[in-house]
Design a protein around this motif. Structure first.
Motif, PDB file in Angstrom:
ATOM      1  N   LYS A   1       0.834  -1.213   0.000  1.00 52.04           N
ATOM      2  CA  LYS A   1       0.000   0.000   0.000  1.00 52.04           C
ATOM      3  C   LYS A   1       0.868   1.262   0.000  1.00 52.04           C
ATOM      4  N   GLY A   2       2.131   1.098   0.402  1.00 48.06           N
ATOM      5  CA  GLY A   2       3.025   2.251   0.436  1.00 48.06           C
ATOM      6  C   GLY A   2       2.903   3.018   1.733  1.00 48.06           C
ATOM      7  N   LEU A   3       3.634   4.108   1.793  1.00 41.82           N
ATOM      8  CA  LEU A   3       3.614   4.956   2.978  1.00 41.82           C
ATOM      9  C   LEU A   3       2.445   5.927   2.814  1.00 41.82           C
TER      10      LEU A   3
ATOM     11  N   THR B   1      14.342   2.079  -0.412  1.00 39.42           N
ATOM     12  CA  THR B   1      14.835   1.266  -1.526  1.00 39.42           C
ATOM     13  C   THR B   1      13.699   0.418  -2.088  1.00 39.42           C
ATOM     14  N   LEU B   2      13.530   0.495  -3.387  1.00 39.65           N
ATOM     15  CA  LEU B   2      12.443  -0.245  -4.033  1.00 39.65           C
ATOM     16  C   LEU B   2      12.758  -1.740  -4.081  1.00 39.65           C
ATOM     17  N   ILE B   3      11.802  -2.515  -3.564  1.00 38.32           N
ATOM     18  CA  ILE B   3      11.896  -3.978  -3.581  1.00 38.32           C
ATOM     19  C   ILE B   3      10.755  -4.531  -4.435  1.00 38.32           C
TER      20      ILE B   3
ATOM     21  N   PHE C   1       7.283  -6.959   0.275  1.00 37.59           N
ATOM     22  CA  PHE C   1       7.182  -5.530   0.599  1.00 37.59           C
ATOM     23  C   PHE C   1       7.461  -4.659  -0.624  1.00 37.59           C
ATOM     24  N   LEU C   2       7.073  -3.387  -0.477  1.00 33.07           N
ATOM     25  CA  LEU C   2       7.324  -2.420  -1.548  1.00 33.07           C
ATOM     26  C   LEU C   2       8.683  -1.736  -1.368  1.00 33.07           C
TER      27      LEU C   2
END
Ligand SMILES: Cc1cc2nc3c(=O)[nH]c(=O)nc-3n(C[C@H](O)[C@H](O)[C@H](O)COP(=O)(O)OP(=O)(O)OC[C@H]3O[C@@H](n4cnc5c(N)ncnc54)[C@H](O)[C@@H]3O)c2cc1C
Ligand SMILES: *[C@@H]1O[C@H](CO)[C@@H](O)[C@H](O)[C@H]1NC(C)=O
Ligand SMILES: *[C@@H]1O[C@H](CO)[C@@H](O)[C@H](O)[C@H]1NC(C)=O
Ligand SMILES: *[C@@H]1O[C@H](CO)[C@@H](O)[C@H](O)[C@H]1NC(C)=O
Ligand SMILES: *[C@@H]1O[C@H](CO)[C@@H](O)[C@H](O)[C@H]1NC(C)=O
Ligand SMILES: *[C@@H]1O[C@H](CO)[C@@H](O)[C@H](O)[C@H]1NC(C)=O
Ligand SMILES: *[C@@H]1O[C@H](CO)[C@@H](O)[C@H](O)[C@H]1NC(C)=O
Length: 485
Positions: free
Chosen positions: A348-350, A374-376, A396-397
């Motif tokens: 969902k992100g921050l 960092t993008l995962i 996770f994002l």
């Protein structure tokens, strides 16, 4: 010849040693330990406290100046696996607490244990690297630093997914996960461990951990948490282009919400050859990315992102992989007094409140602060299920890290950071944190670092180190009342 310079050096060393308040008293059974290491013919250099200059040099290898230094009984520098084995045999015989040290970059200084009088096995001399270009594997001594490993694989046209700081140790980083600019393409460092050689707590050498599936499972994410001393790792390496690309997009501080919003929307669908990090300072933000391909293709993949976010400055750089990741980072700039906090952000992100809260904190914090996301999402890390290796954090994002560099107000900064991080986690992020960003203050770290894998890790620990020879504050224990399910 004792020159003038040597005399000055001698005094500098003395001042240095006294600034640490080096205890004059001996550690318990110190003489027996000396005898034992002799009797077992440990060949590598051994530095006890009375060997001032060498001992002090060993102490100074620790990266984080914030940590109150613990004074080991001695540093052993094995030159082969037999030396490691014999050192462990002495530790068993005298019940000496013992830890491995690779690069000395543990954020809590655990490479010196968690109190005085540990016996330190410094792996610096186990620095062989053997690359098999046909099999696309490398056997890497755990005493190597990332810098040398990267340089050697890149010379032969290969790359490996790990961190971007050159002086971090292979031993501590790779077995605890290993996040960096190739993570979306090739996964974590620990996902690429194929085999290892380890000396167990009973002094037995296991030459091929792959024959012990549960041990291999454990070292892929918790191998730096007390299963033995790993002397080399067999790793999958990847052929890489001669030239790759990287970019920096700069934004004003108030564009942070937009940058996050776009990364939430577009990030997971970005090409896997692309890994990005959002870097938030106290007054600006930058996206830094690495792309395996040409700048023109990179521009194509980031076109929509650029159109929607309009960075105030864009720069692209083409270079080989080693120079792109390591560049001209220097060791001297590497030492600092820091405290770090880590969070995993789900798909969902921050939330809007989340980054507003982070922005406010970043602006007002009294010490220097940098946060990275960092993008995962959409990458290889998430192709592996949570229980498949000891590294639990999948799906996770972002992995987000807050890095506080302390100054004279360090106690206030630490308190403020602690309070903010607890609330930030509770309000806006998942429960989990990254074990390589190790944090002594973290509550319930067992579940935050290892999740539902924790109980299995404890069982495996009990089997391979039943007397808890390898132990410190945040090592895996031999039994637990904690359940993380
Ligand atoms: C400047 C800096 C940059 C960083 N950048 C990144 C990054 O980009 N990505 C990332 O994922 N992490 C990063 N880290 C975190 C890093 O992964 C951890 O701090 C790591 O544990 C450091 O490993 P080390 O060998 O240098 O440390 P050490 O202090 O030597 O060891 C750390 C821990 O691992 C254990 N250990 C070390 N070697 C062995 C071994 N051979 N066998 C068994 N146990 C062992 C030690 O006992 C200790 O508990 C960074 C850290 C620093 C300080
Ligand atoms: C040490 O422990 C391992 C793993 O449990 C076992 O296979 C080995 O036989 C033990 N060695 C000795 C000497 O007891
Ligand atoms: C903030 O901006 C000022 C001026 O633009 C600059 O000098 C300073 O280095 C910046 N600080 C940080 C932490 O980026
Ligand atoms: C992605 O990277 C791989 C390996 O480095 C390369 O072979 C491939 O051509 C790249 N693909 C794109 C679309 O850039
Ligand atoms: C844009 O970034 C480049 C590379 O970092 C830098 O050299 C240049 O001065 C920057 N331009 C502006 C307008 O900030
Ligand atoms: C977390 O939420 C509480 C209650 O809504 C709020 O008072 C607090 O300021 C929030 N903390 C942070 C760091 O945003
Ligand atoms: C870490 O362990 C030592 C004992 O080895 C103990 O004295 C210390 O209080 C512990 N620290 C924390 C923060 O738990």
């Amino acid at each position: 010849m004792i020159s003038y310079l040597h005399i000055i050096y001698f005094f500098i060393v003395i001042i240095h040693v006294f600034s640490y308040h080096l205890p004059v008293s001996k550690c318990p059974e110190e003489d027996s330990l000396r005898k034992c290491l002799d009797q077992y013919y440990v060949k590598g250099p051994v530095h006890f406290r009375d060997n001032f200059v060498a001992y002090n040099k060993d102490l100074n290898k620790q990266f984080n100046k914030r940590i109150i230094i613990h004074f080991p009984v001695a540093f052993v520098h094995p030159i082969d696996v037999l030396d490691v084995q014999n050192t462990i045999k002495c530790a068993i015989k005298l019940t000496y607490p013992i830890v491995a040290r690779s690069g000395g970059h543990s954020f809590e200084g655990y490479g010196l244990g968690d109190k005085d009088c540990y016996l330190i096995v410094d792996l610096v001399n186990l620095n062989k690297i053997t690359i098999d270009i046909t099999a696309q594997t490398a056997v890497v001594g755990t005493g190597n630093l990332i810098d040398k490993f990267y340089y050697e694989v890149n010379q032969l046209g290969f790359a490996f997914p790990a961190g971007s700081c050159p002086y971090v140790g292979v031993g501590g980083l790779i077995m605890g996960g290993g996040l960096g600019f190739l993570n979306r393409k090739f996964g974590l460092s620990s996902d690429n461990i194929l085999d290892a050689q380890i000396v167990l707590a009973n002094g037995t050498v296991v030459y091929n951990v792959k024959n012990y599936p549960e041990l291999l499972w454990a070292i892929r994410g918790a191998g730096n948490a007390g299963y033995g001393i790993v002397t080399d790792l067999t790793l999958r390496i990847y052929p890489i282009q001669k030239v790759i690309s990287s970019f920096y997009f700069e934004y004003d501080f108030d564009q942070i919400p937009l940058v996050f919003l776009l990364m939430h929307q577009l990030g997971s669908n970005l090409h896997q050859n692309l890994t990005t990090t959002i870097i938030i300072n106290s007054n600006s933000t930058t996206i830094h990315g690495v792309y395996l391909g040409s700048t023109s293709k990179l521009q194509y993949h980031m076109k929509e992102f650029i159109k929607l976010s309009t960075p105030k400055n864009i720069s692209y750089i083409e270079n080989n992989w080693y120079n792109t990741i390591i560049g001209d980072q220097k060791e001297s700039e590497d030492k600092a007094s820091v405290k770090l906090k880590s969070f995993f952000i789900d798909s969902k992100g921050l939330s809007n409140e989340g980054f507003k809260s982070l922005m406010k904190f970043s602006r007002n914090f009294r010490c220097e602060i940098i946060s990275t996301a960092t993008l995962i999402g959409g990458g290889q890390i998430n192709e592996i299920r949570r229980h498949e290796t000891a590294f639990v954090h999948r799906g996770f994002l972002f992995e987000m890290t807050i890095i506080a560099t302390l100054n004279s107000e360090n106690n206030i900064c630490l308190q403020e950071l602690e309070k903010f991080s607890q609330e930030f986690q509770r309000n806006y992020t998942s429960y989990e944190g990254y074990q390589n960003i190790i944090d002594r203050q973290l509550d319930n770290w067992q579940c935050r670092y290892y999740g539902e894998n924790f109980e299995r890790l404890v069982e495996i620990k009990r089997k391979y180190d039943p007397y808890n020879l390898f132990h410190w504050n945040q090592s895996i224990p031999t039994n637990t009342k904690i359940s993380c399910i």
